[in-house]
Design a protein around this motif. Structure first.
Motif, PDB file in Angstrom:
ATOM      1  N   GLU A  49      -5.573  -8.705  -4.305  1.00 33.95           N
ATOM      2  CA  GLU A  49      -5.228  -8.326  -5.744  1.00 33.95           C
ATOM      3  C   GLU A  49      -4.901  -9.641  -6.557  1.00 33.95           C
ATOM      4  O   GLU A  49      -5.315  -9.643  -7.790  1.00 33.95           O
ATOM      5  CB  GLU A  49      -3.933  -7.365  -5.696  1.00 33.95           C
ATOM      6  N   SER A  53      -7.030 -10.792  -9.677  1.00 33.75           N
ATOM      7  CA  SER A  53      -6.574 -10.817 -11.096  1.00 33.75           C
ATOM      8  C   SER A  53      -6.759 -12.495 -11.764  1.00 33.75           C
ATOM      9  O   SER A  53      -7.142 -12.697 -12.745  1.00 33.75           O
ATOM     10  CB  SER A  53      -4.975 -10.824 -11.197  1.00 33.75           C
ATOM     11  N   PHE A 133       1.048  -2.802 -13.136  1.00 36.24           N
ATOM     12  CA  PHE A 133       0.509  -1.587 -13.473  1.00 36.24           C
ATOM     13  C   PHE A 133       0.519  -1.359 -15.076  1.00 36.24           C
ATOM     14  O   PHE A 133      -0.343  -1.020 -15.875  1.00 36.24           O
ATOM     15  CB  PHE A 133       1.015  -0.158 -12.705  1.00 36.24           C
ATOM     16  N   GLU A 136      -1.382  -3.944 -16.891  1.00 38.55           N
ATOM     17  CA  GLU A 136      -2.512  -3.832 -16.888  1.00 38.55           C
ATOM     18  C   GLU A 136      -3.082  -2.384 -18.122  1.00 38.55           C
ATOM     19  O   GLU A 136      -3.943  -2.386 -18.750  1.00 38.55           O
ATOM     20  CB  GLU A 136      -3.043  -3.554 -15.428  1.00 38.55           C
ATOM     21  N   SER A 137      -2.210  -1.351 -17.814  1.00 36.60           N
ATOM     22  CA  SER A 137      -2.184  -0.139 -18.647  1.00 36.60           C
ATOM     23  C   SER A 137      -1.978  -0.667 -20.272  1.00 36.60           C
ATOM     24  O   SER A 137      -2.978  -0.272 -20.997  1.00 36.60           O
ATOM     25  CB  SER A 137      -1.110   0.880 -18.273  1.00 36.60           C
ATOM     26  N   ASP A 177      -9.833  -3.944 -16.511  1.00 34.75           N
ATOM     27  CA  ASP A 177      -8.884  -3.461 -16.554  1.00 34.75           C
ATOM     28  C   ASP A 177      -8.571  -2.034 -15.740  1.00 34.75           C
ATOM     29  O   ASP A 177      -7.711  -1.768 -14.941  1.00 34.75           O
ATOM     30  CB  ASP A 177      -8.106  -3.409 -17.768  1.00 34.75           C
ATOM     31  N   SER A 178      -9.761  -1.460 -15.943  1.00 37.02           N
ATOM     32  CA  SER A 178      -9.870   0.042 -15.106  1.00 37.02           C
ATOM     33  C   SER A 178      -9.899  -0.466 -13.826  1.00 37.02           C
ATOM     34  O   SER A 178      -9.361   0.365 -12.952  1.00 37.02           O
ATOM     35  CB  SER A 178     -11.104   0.791 -15.714  1.00 37.02           C
ATOM     36  N   LEU A 181      -6.272  -1.442 -12.469  1.00 35.95           N
ATOM     37  CA  LEU A 181      -5.549  -0.219 -12.056  1.00 35.95           C
ATOM     38  C   LEU A 181      -6.042   0.490 -10.666  1.00 35.95           C
ATOM     39  O   LEU A 181      -4.974   0.898  -9.963  1.00 35.95           O
ATOM     40  CB  LEU A 181      -5.865   0.779 -13.529  1.00 35.95           C
ATOM     41  N   LEU A 184      -4.608  -1.862  -7.812  1.00 34.68           N
ATOM     42  CA  LEU A 184      -3.176  -1.489  -7.712  1.00 34.68           C
ATOM     43  C   LEU A 184      -2.788  -0.390  -6.958  1.00 34.68           C
ATOM     44  O   LEU A 184      -2.057  -0.528  -5.974  1.00 34.68           O
ATOM     45  CB  LEU A 184      -2.550  -1.356  -8.907  1.00 34.68           C
TER      46      LEU A 184
END
Length: 326
Positions: A49, A53, A133, A136-137, A177-178, A181, A184
């Motif tokens: 992860e 990123s 999370f 990113e959201s 970004d999707s 998520l 994650l």
């Protein structure tokens, strides 16, 4: 893409820059936090992860470069402008996603599966995942809001606009970004599986799945940018509208050949071979060309260049060929 989808004057250039900057800052901070958590907990999924990123951060820096360089005005060396340069950098960004994120994640996951080590304390990883999370959201929310705003402004369905939009910078942010998520959630699942079973296998599986997810994102973005680099025409409905506008101009009787090209999110080129009335004077033909360009720009403000080539129609060509044969 509908006729209205390409009729907007501009895609939000400044809005796109803001969306990319927010995503880049969020991903940079998240990458550092994930790397620290991965090293402390020994989680392969967390390290994957972190690579994810970091790859997203590099991607967004390339997208910022693309947005800035594509805005340069046309000059003698580049008479058609720098619009397509946006897609070159966006293509490099998709390669960065593949190499920097996907390859590392799959490799690290396979290594974790082969080693089968015992996972460490996942507490700090859970905290980092929860914070990531939220960030990113927030970043995804901004990107989706821009997509919806543009789709509504152009009166196009959101999904169709997103699939066909030439603004690949915003498309990249939303997709990454999707995927972030989803990654994650996969990382959290890997940590939970390891915590419940005491096996590092779940962590390795999560890492491999994150890598495969990034492969998919890189492939979709790479394909979109490749199509635009090769040269994607305007949709059929828009080409029909262009023909309609040209034929509505006095002295134009036929459109023999029509070529359209998307050079950027708000930069379209139109070239056409046009048959004028035989009785039209040179002055009338010149003014007809000016009027045609004015009408096209009014209906499709994203049109930047219009080239019309006066060409004899088929009937005239046959008549001349017959006269030459005689």
């Amino acid at each position: 893409m509908s006729d209205e989808t390409t009729s907007g004057a501009k895609t939000g250039g400044g809005e796109s820059v803001f969306t990319v900057i927010v995503a880049a800052l969020a991903n940079l901070g998240i990458a550092v936090a994930k790397a620290v958590a991965g090293l402390i907990s020994g989680s392969s999924a967390m390290l994957s992860e972190a690579a994810h990123s970091l790859a997203d951060t590099v991607t967004e820096l390339m997208l910022l470069t693309a947005l800035k360089r594509s805005e340069k005005p046309a000059d003698e060396g580049h008479p058609l402008g720098y619009g397509p340069e946006r897609y070159i950098w966006a293509m490099l960004a998709s390669v960065a996603t593949f190499v920097g994120g996907a390859v590392f994640s799959v490799y690290d996951g396979i290594h974790a599966l082969a080693e089968g080590g015992k996972p460490g304390d996942p507490l700090i990883s859970y905290i980092v995942l929860a914070v990531a999370f939220v960030l990113e959201s927030f970043s995804l929310r901004i990107g989706v809001r821009q997509v919806r705003h543009e789709a509504a402004r152009l009166r196009a369905p959101v999904r169709r606009y997103f699939r066909l939009t030439p603004d690949t910078a915003v498309k990249a942010v939303v997709m990454e970004d999707s995927a972030a998520l989803a990654g994650l959630l996969l990382a959290a699942g890997g940590l939970l599986g390891g915590q419940l079973t005491g096996s590092g296998v779940w962590d390795g599986i999560a890492s491999v799945l994150i890598g495969l997810l990034l492969v998919y994102v890189a492939w979709v973005l790479g394909r979109s940018n490749a199509q635009l680099l090769i040269g994607r025409p305007l949709p059929e409905s828009v080409r029909a509208g262009i023909r309609e506008e040209l034929l509505s101009v006095p002295h134009i009787v036929d459109v023999l050949e029509l070529t359209t090209l998307i050079q950027g999110p708000a930069e379209f080129l139109i070239a056409a071979k046009v048959d004028f009335r035989d009785a039209s004077t040179a002055d009338q033909i010149e003014w007809a060309c000016e009027e045609a360009e004015e009408q096209l720009r009014e209906r499709y403000p994203s049109v930047r260049r219009v080239y019309l080539d006066p060409t004899p129609g088929l009937r005239q060509q046959r008549r001349r060929a017959g006269g030459a044969g005689a």
